[in-house]
Design a protein around this motif. Sequence first.
Motif, PDB file in Angstrom:
ATOM      1  N   GLY A 363      19.651  37.928  53.090  1.00 37.12           N
ATOM      2  CA  GLY A 363      19.248  39.172  53.207  1.00 37.12           C
ATOM      3  C   GLY A 363      20.027  40.403  53.922  1.00 37.12           C
ATOM      4  O   GLY A 363      19.729  41.432  53.625  1.00 37.12           O
ATOM      5  N   SER A 364      21.131  39.698  54.529  1.00 34.71           N
ATOM      6  CA  SER A 364      21.931  40.895  55.130  1.00 34.71           C
ATOM      7  C   SER A 364      22.556  41.879  53.938  1.00 34.71           C
ATOM      8  O   SER A 364      23.150  42.884  53.969  1.00 34.71           O
ATOM      9  CB  SER A 364      23.090  40.122  56.044  1.00 34.71           C
ATOM     10  OG  SER A 364      23.817  39.068  55.059  1.00 34.71           O
ATOM     11  N   ILE A 365      22.867  40.918  52.700  1.00 32.31           N
ATOM     12  CA  ILE A 365      23.343  41.798  51.530  1.00 32.31           C
ATOM     13  C   ILE A 365      22.827  43.201  51.221  1.00 32.31           C
ATOM     14  O   ILE A 365      23.357  43.998  50.930  1.00 32.31           O
ATOM     15  CB  ILE A 365      23.577  40.780  50.522  1.00 32.31           C
ATOM     16  CG1 ILE A 365      24.443  39.517  50.902  1.00 32.31           C
ATOM     17  CG2 ILE A 365      24.132  41.408  49.326  1.00 32.31           C
ATOM     18  CD1 ILE A 365      24.392  38.389  49.818  1.00 32.31           C
ATOM     19  N   GLN A 366      21.372  43.010  51.227  1.00 34.32           N
ATOM     20  CA  GLN A 366      20.764  44.108  50.567  1.00 34.32           C
ATOM     21  C   GLN A 366      20.273  45.201  51.634  1.00 34.32           C
ATOM     22  O   GLN A 366      19.729  46.095  51.195  1.00 34.32           O
ATOM     23  CB  GLN A 366      19.346  43.532  50.123  1.00 34.32           C
ATOM     24  CG  GLN A 366      18.488  42.830  51.262  1.00 34.32           C
ATOM     25  CD  GLN A 366      17.460  41.934  50.610  1.00 34.32           C
ATOM     26  OE1 GLN A 366      17.592  41.583  49.440  1.00 34.32           O
ATOM     27  NE2 GLN A 366      16.130  41.924  51.077  1.00 34.32           N
ATOM     28  N   GLN A 367      20.777  45.196  52.992  1.00 31.39           N
ATOM     29  CA  GLN A 367      20.457  46.357  53.824  1.00 31.39           C
ATOM     30  C   GLN A 367      20.983  47.741  53.472  1.00 31.39           C
ATOM     31  O   GLN A 367      20.337  48.739  53.448  1.00 31.39           O
ATOM     32  CB  GLN A 367      20.930  45.920  55.201  1.00 31.39           C
ATOM     33  CG  GLN A 367      20.663  44.383  55.806  1.00 31.39           C
ATOM     34  CD  GLN A 367      18.981  44.736  55.808  1.00 31.39           C
ATOM     35  OE1 GLN A 367      18.497  45.502  56.185  1.00 31.39           O
ATOM     36  NE2 GLN A 367      18.512  43.854  55.308  1.00 31.39           N
ATOM     37  N   ILE A 368      22.285  47.930  52.921  1.00 35.02           N
ATOM     38  CA  ILE A 368      22.986  49.005  52.730  1.00 35.02           C
ATOM     39  C   ILE A 368      22.156  49.528  51.311  1.00 35.02           C
ATOM     40  O   ILE A 368      21.772  50.819  51.115  1.00 35.02           O
ATOM     41  CB  ILE A 368      24.431  49.021  52.748  1.00 35.02           C
ATOM     42  CG1 ILE A 368      24.849  49.035  54.217  1.00 35.02           C
ATOM     43  CG2 ILE A 368      24.704  50.262  52.076  1.00 35.02           C
ATOM     44  CD1 ILE A 368      26.304  49.049  54.338  1.00 35.02           C
ATOM     45  N   PRO A 369      22.136  48.712  50.231  1.00 35.16           N
ATOM     46  CA  PRO A 369      21.268  49.182  48.946  1.00 35.16           C
ATOM     47  C   PRO A 369      19.860  49.923  49.280  1.00 35.16           C
ATOM     48  O   PRO A 369      19.802  50.574  48.506  1.00 35.16           O
ATOM     49  CB  PRO A 369      21.473  47.845  48.330  1.00 35.16           C
ATOM     50  CG  PRO A 369      22.775  47.266  48.544  1.00 35.16           C
ATOM     51  CD  PRO A 369      22.779  47.466  50.045  1.00 35.16           C
ATOM     52  N   THR A 370      19.394  49.141  50.096  1.00 34.57           N
ATOM     53  CA  THR A 370      18.103  49.282  50.473  1.00 34.57           C
ATOM     54  C   THR A 370      18.015  50.795  51.187  1.00 34.57           C
ATOM     55  O   THR A 370      16.922  51.578  50.950  1.00 34.57           O
ATOM     56  CB  THR A 370      17.136  48.475  51.732  1.00 34.57           C
ATOM     57  OG1 THR A 370      17.198  47.119  50.963  1.00 34.57           O
ATOM     58  CG2 THR A 370      15.927  48.809  51.771  1.00 34.57           C
ATOM     59  N   ALA A 371      18.811  50.967  52.233  1.00 31.89           N
ATOM     60  CA  ALA A 371      19.018  52.264  52.807  1.00 31.89           C
ATOM     61  C   ALA A 371      18.874  53.552  51.700  1.00 31.89           C
ATOM     62  O   ALA A 371      18.587  54.464  51.712  1.00 31.89           O
ATOM     63  CB  ALA A 371      20.273  52.400  53.764  1.00 31.89           C
ATOM     64  N   ILE A 372      20.060  53.126  50.807  1.00 30.95           N
ATOM     65  CA  ILE A 372      20.199  54.055  49.685  1.00 30.95           C
ATOM     66  C   ILE A 372      19.017  54.464  48.673  1.00 30.95           C
ATOM     67  O   ILE A 372      18.512  55.615  48.539  1.00 30.95           O
ATOM     68  CB  ILE A 372      21.606  53.573  48.782  1.00 30.95           C
ATOM     69  CG1 ILE A 372      22.647  53.516  49.432  1.00 30.95           C
ATOM     70  CG2 ILE A 372      21.534  54.375  47.477  1.00 30.95           C
ATOM     71  CD1 ILE A 372      23.970  52.626  48.838  1.00 30.95           C
ATOM     72  N   ASP A 373      18.568  53.512  48.379  1.00 26.34           N
ATOM     73  CA  ASP A 373      17.047  53.578  47.817  1.00 26.34           C
ATOM     74  C   ASP A 373      15.910  54.278  48.479  1.00 26.34           C
ATOM     75  O   ASP A 373      15.330  55.356  47.973  1.00 26.34           O
ATOM     76  CB  ASP A 373      16.429  52.054  47.680  1.00 26.34           C
ATOM     77  CG  ASP A 373      17.085  51.322  46.382  1.00 26.34           C
ATOM     78  OD1 ASP A 373      18.007  51.702  46.180  1.00 26.34           O
ATOM     79  OD2 ASP A 373      16.352  50.413  45.836  1.00 26.34           O
ATOM     80  N   MET A 374      15.697  53.969  49.738  1.00 28.59           N
ATOM     81  CA  MET A 374      14.992  54.844  50.638  1.00 28.59           C
ATOM     82  C   MET A 374      14.975  56.302  50.649  1.00 28.59           C
ATOM     83  O   MET A 374      14.270  56.966  50.393  1.00 28.59           O
ATOM     84  CB  MET A 374      14.689  54.022  51.890  1.00 28.59           C
ATOM     85  CG  MET A 374      14.094  52.656  51.692  1.00 28.59           C
ATOM     86  SD  MET A 374      14.098  51.940  53.529  1.00 28.59           S
ATOM     87  CE  MET A 374      13.040  50.415  53.242  1.00 28.59           C
ATOM     88  N   VAL A 375      16.381  56.537  51.056  1.00 30.10           N
ATOM     89  CA  VAL A 375      16.553  57.864  51.365  1.00 30.10           C
ATOM     90  C   VAL A 375      16.638  58.770  50.254  1.00 30.10           C
ATOM     91  O   VAL A 375      16.155  59.645  50.086  1.00 30.10           O
ATOM     92  CB  VAL A 375      18.027  58.024  52.234  1.00 30.10           C
ATOM     93  CG1 VAL A 375      18.554  59.540  52.336  1.00 30.10           C
ATOM     94  CG2 VAL A 375      17.821  57.159  53.523  1.00 30.10           C
ATOM     95  N   LEU A 376      17.321  58.237  48.805  1.00 33.10           N
ATOM     96  CA  LEU A 376      17.388  58.962  47.914  1.00 33.10           C
ATOM     97  C   LEU A 376      16.033  58.844  47.184  1.00 33.10           C
ATOM     98  O   LEU A 376      15.854  60.062  46.561  1.00 33.10           O
ATOM     99  CB  LEU A 376      18.483  58.405  46.829  1.00 33.10           C
ATOM    100  CG  LEU A 376      19.767  58.426  47.503  1.00 33.10           C
ATOM    101  CD1 LEU A 376      20.754  58.050  46.088  1.00 33.10           C
ATOM    102  CD2 LEU A 376      20.290  59.672  47.802  1.00 33.10           C
ATOM    103  N   SER A 377      15.261  58.092  47.200  1.00 32.30           N
ATOM    104  CA  SER A 377      13.703  58.291  46.843  1.00 32.30           C
ATOM    105  C   SER A 377      12.826  59.276  47.577  1.00 32.30           C
ATOM    106  O   SER A 377      12.539  60.169  46.913  1.00 32.30           O
ATOM    107  CB  SER A 377      13.163  56.789  47.001  1.00 32.30           C
ATOM    108  OG  SER A 377      11.686  57.081  46.581  1.00 32.30           O
TER     109      SER A 377
END
Length: 449
Positions: A363-377
Amino acid sequence: MIKSAFLNRSKEIIKLAIPAVGEMILYMLIWVFDTLMVGKHGGQISVSAVGFSSEIMYTFINILIAMGLSISITSIVARCLGAREHKKAEDMADLGVKIGGVIAVLVFLIFFIFSKNILSLAGAKGDVLTLGYRYMRICSIGLFFNMVTNLLNGVFRGCKNTKTPLYGAAILNIVNLSLDYALIFGKFGFPELGVEGAAIATTIGNVCAFLFILSQLKKLPFKISLKGKVNFNYLKELVDLAVPSGLQEGAFSIVRLLSVMMVMKLGSLAFSANQISVTIESISFMPGWGFAISAVSLVGHSIGEKDLKGAREYANTSLLLACIVMGFFSLVFLFFSENLVRLFIKSDEVEVIALGAACLMIGSIQQIPTAIDMVLSGSLKGMGDTKTPFRIVLFCNWCIRLPLMYYFIYLKRMPVTYFWWITSLQWTVEAAIFIKIYRNKFYKNPLKS
């Protein structure tokens, strides 16, 4: 000059984001504390019952209220205040709370009356069904107050006030944590109620938070009266924003719920390990949501003022800060996964600990992609575009995540670690698409957007 402007933007974002992050973390801690304490009290079965029931309840709350109406109210109120349309902001907030109140009543009745049927239909059996039914029925009462509180919090955020929702969440946690310990384990003269004690604690906490938020409405720059006729033009504008936003959350949450149901087929060991890992990881999502909420509000205000450059700068700075914070969590999950999982389960359940730690490391792999998803959304929603995030999330969840989950987890019965590899792939693809769309809307074709 540029450095000074960046620091000023960062201060304003952090001023909004830190209370929002704190609020989100506190709300998530309700689930964390319930899972942690019932895990220490009743082991795998209790964790599965509370975790499965919570997944179902919060899936529908997020779709209908938290990520549907509440986010839409924040976006509209922010843009109205940015454009100095105070009367419209008041009318839209009033309308949103009215509609959300009706939805909250219906959701409460459905979960209260049909809780056993819902859990059984979702695949719960035996002790998980029995305990989950008791937990869900009691919690459904608190869910009504939770949903109305969420709506009012959306109004506060649109007014650039994220501190009041934070204080409400703090009250909820203090009450919940105190009563959790007393009612689950039977301390201070209270009966030992286990899972039912966790549900009672959560419900009382939600009522207290609602009463606090109600007492703070005088701090708003306008009055919410819940009186007067419905303006159908405003209703259409609210629905046009809320429906895609709610569907976006639905596209994600329903697939997540289906994935959890598939994991349950792998057995109690896999499910409890996965549930503990999901609970721990969910804490890291809260900073992302906090910066996303600040992006909705600040981008919305800038768009209302016709300041696209300012909107762009707020979005970029929010994104940078979110990536830094969630990147830190990525390192924590990578190096301290076993220590974190041990907090949630009895020390002799070594298989659960080992499997949960493996999941969390992936799950550590997806932390930065998740941040990008949330903020840009959130940035797109602040601009008033809720349809594009919905389409992106729909594609990535239903065309990538769900088919892979069905094949590897449901058909092939692969280890639960495959669940985490699949979600990491989905979040990464989603982030790449959000970056592409964001650049098009905020840089290449801003007038068309």
